[in-house]
Enzyme design. Sequence first.
Site: not given
Length: 309
Positions: A127, A189, A215, A220-221
Amino acid sequence: MRVFTGNAHRELAKDIAKYVGIPLGELEITKFPDGEIFVKIVENIRGQDVFFVQPIALHPNEYLMELLIMIDAARRASAARITAVIPYFGYARQDRKDQPRVPITAKLVANLLVAAGTSRILTMDLHAQQIQGFFDIPVDHLYAAPALIPRLLEKKLLDPVIVAPDAGGIKMAHGYAEAMEAGLAIVSKQRKSATEVEAANLVGDVVGRDVVLTDDITSTAGTLTQAARLLKAEGARDVYACVSHALLSDLGLERLKKSPIKDLLTTNSVPGKDLSDFPVTVVSVAELLGEAILRIHGNKSVSHLFSYT
Ligand code: R5P
């Protein structure tokens, strides 16, 4: 050298072992009546170079515990070296204290892996790259991009722009943009909750151009679909998504279906859901991981695996 796996993603582990040229090692995982996991490595591994393939995904608590217990069993069986091959490193999103009284699970999992007896880590698209520094053992950190970029290039995109759907994705998007000689744009975002995000602003030019949202994860898109709507509103032509790890929930799939995203390109780092309702292309990373295992075993450089051509 031996390659073993738990229950997280046997299919990928089998493909990796096939590439490496050996059968998967024999290992039994059973449960005590109260749910405790029991592992028995069936074959002798004394003095061997042992690799455990296990993404920490879908049922992260179960599969992390399996991995730790397999590693403990291998250490007590006198394996010479133990590499945890973690195609998707779960718990990594909690990598800093961004509010009071919260954990840093990425560091906790790193500590647990080392405490269990891990000698080194092989993983892909963490990540945040800095998570490598949570370990004081060697970490080989691969990118999925070399496996995904050839598929993006096949699309013959019109004046493409790679878009980071949040500030944390800029480095990854920049890598894709450079390799594909494409433009770069960024969406800002705001996360409202674990399932809701808001894409507010766009930095960069997308008018009349095909865009690819890149990404590390989609779950959950919300991140991808909110960014896609903003990009369309800002004049983008076609919108595509390219993510390393598709942890798609039912909500994520529903959102993708209703979104302007034309298709999703991803890898098999985690087991696939039934995605027949939405166009998804899954590229295997078995070869990439298998080659890395062979190189680690042979004490050879893995730099070659970062090449995009
Ligand atoms: C967050 O920083 C990650 O890079 C992903 O953008 C995020 O985890 C995606 O989650 P979701 O699909 O639920 O919006």
